[in-house]
Design an enzyme around this catalytic site. Structure first.
Site, PDB file in Angstrom:
ATOM      1  CE  LYS A 229      10.026 -24.065  -9.322  1.00  0.00           C
ATOM      2  NZ  LYS A 229       9.943 -25.121 -10.329  1.00  0.00           N
ATOM      3  NE  ARG A 270      14.712 -23.907 -15.062  1.00  0.00           N
ATOM      4  CZ  ARG A 270      14.272 -22.950 -14.252  1.00  0.00           C
ATOM      5  NH1 ARG A 270      13.894 -23.231 -13.030  1.00  0.00           N
ATOM      6  NH2 ARG A 270      14.211 -21.702 -14.663  1.00  0.00           N
TER       7      ARG A 270
HETATM    8  C1  7PJ Z   1      10.813 -24.443 -14.003  1.00  0.00           C
HETATM    9  C2  7PJ Z   1      11.179 -24.025 -15.275  1.00  0.00           C
HETATM   10  C3  7PJ Z   1      10.730 -25.843 -13.724  1.00  0.00           C
HETATM   11  C4  7PJ Z   1      11.413 -26.197 -15.998  1.00  0.00           C
HETATM   12  C5  7PJ Z   1      10.796 -22.301 -14.030  1.00  0.00           C
HETATM   13  C6  7PJ Z   1      11.481 -21.076 -10.962  1.00  0.00           C
HETATM   14  C7  7PJ Z   1      10.329 -20.651 -11.789  1.00  0.00           C
HETATM   15  N1  7PJ Z   1      11.492 -24.880 -16.267  1.00  0.00           N
HETATM   16  N2  7PJ Z   1      11.163 -22.676 -15.271  1.00  0.00           N
HETATM   17  N3  7PJ Z   1      11.051 -26.669 -14.767  1.00  0.00           N
HETATM   18  N4  7PJ Z   1      10.589 -23.354 -13.232  1.00  0.00           N
HETATM   19  N5  7PJ Z   1      11.720 -27.078 -16.952  1.00  0.00           N
HETATM   20  O1  7PJ Z   1      12.611 -21.248 -11.420  1.00  0.00           O
HETATM   21  O2  7PJ Z   1      11.250 -21.213  -9.730  1.00  0.00           O
HETATM   22  O3  7PJ Z   1      10.391 -26.325 -12.636  1.00  0.00           O
HETATM   23  S1  7PJ Z   1      10.652 -20.638 -13.564  1.00  0.00           S
END
Ligand code: 7PJ
Length: 288
Positions: A229, A270
């Site tokens: 990020k 994640r």
């Molecule tokens: C997230 C997501 C997050 C959850 C994305 C990226 C953007 N789902 N989907 N948490 N971010 N739960 O992967 O940078 O932070 S998309």
């Protein structure tokens, strides 16, 4: 403690790594290299070899300013990958906010709905629209990750949140979880996520990490998504966040953030870089 999902009870007494599978030609972090179903499936298999405990398949990029994807396109990207991914022996999550996608993937056996909108997005609008809360509540056991997002992807960085974000994020997530439970969803199915980067300033994102304990006080497990990020790029280079380190250069700060999040009580991280994250988490395990 475990996370109840469609087919699996995921043991949360040890941290779990959720590997990101972007099935998008415009994905900001992998340049769309997994744009085809076959490539995405190969990527799923690689992430499992790397030690992923959960796969998270997404068909729409939600980076700030990204164009929305039609329902048809999202289904066409996600469904072929999901069909095969559910045979790989690990729980499969689908990253979507569209109720029709949720409905389709739950029918195909998806284990978890991961929704950046925390089930607030309504198809078609009005009382007759399909609603994510109803779909999750109607399912006997699927897991759900409720994420906090301020405003919406196209505008969230234009006017970030005001004031102390930690109690605001906690209150929103608690309320969302409570509403689901009131519809009969078992608490063990619910995971909360502060939504790093979704309408927050760099300082606000780091406040959510520093004070993650306040989110945990809500009494639900927490998932942390720091991988690559832009807030991490800003801290490392002291330059303007997004312009400093490119997404692929953010491995080291991503590992540091994942480790700190787990050390502060996150149950699931994640991430894009599964192998390296698994290795980093072993260091923590060695001292626990
Ligand atoms: C997230 C997501 C997050 C959850 C994305 C990226 C953007 N789902 N989907 N948490 N971010 N739960 O992967 O940078 O932070 S998309």
């Amino acid at each position: 403690m475990y996370w109840q999902t469609s087919r699996y009870q995921i043991d949360l007494t040890r941290p779990k790594v959720m590997g990101i599978v972007n099935v998008t030609p415009d994905s900001f972090s992998d340049g769309g290299q997994h744009g085809s179903a076959l490539a995405a499936l190969r990527h799923c298999e690689q992430l499992i070899r790397d030690g992923a405990d959960i796969l998270d398949i997404g068909g729409e990029s939600t980076r700030p300013g990204a164009p929305p994807v039609s329902l048809e396109d999202e289904l066409a990207r996600v469904i072929p990958v999901l069909r095969e991914a559910t045979r790989l022996g690990v729980p499969v999550s689908v990253d979507t906010y569209k109720p029709r996608v949720m409905q389709a993937v739950l029918e195909l056996g998806a284990d978890i709905i991961n929704d950046i909108w925390a089930l607030r997005w309504q198809e078609g609008g009005g009382a007759h629209g399909l609603h994510g809360t109803g779909l999750v509540a109607a399912h006997p056991s699927c897991g759900v990750c409720l994420m906090h997002m301020h405003r919406e992807p196209r505008t969230m960085q234009v006017t970030p949140m005001q004031g102390d974000v930690v109690p605001q994020v906690r209150a929103f997530l608690e309320q969302s979880a409570g509403a689901l439970q009131a519809l009969g969803v078992d608490k063990a199915r619910i995971m909360l996520d502060p939504g790093i980067g979704f309408g927050k300033t760099v300082a606000q994102n780091f406040a959510l990490l520093a004070r993650q304990a306040e989110l945990l006080q809500a009494g639900y497990p927490v998932l942390a998504g720091w991988s690559r990020k832009s807030s991490l790029a800003g801290m490392v280079s002291h330059a303007t966040p997004a312009a400093s380190l490119s997404a692929s250069e953010r491995l080291a700060p991503s590992l540091a953030a994942a480790l700190l999040a787990v050390e502060r009580g996150a149950c699931v991280v994640r991430v894009h870089d599964v192998k390296e994250t698994v290795q980093a988490l072993r260091v923590l395990e060695a001292i626990r």
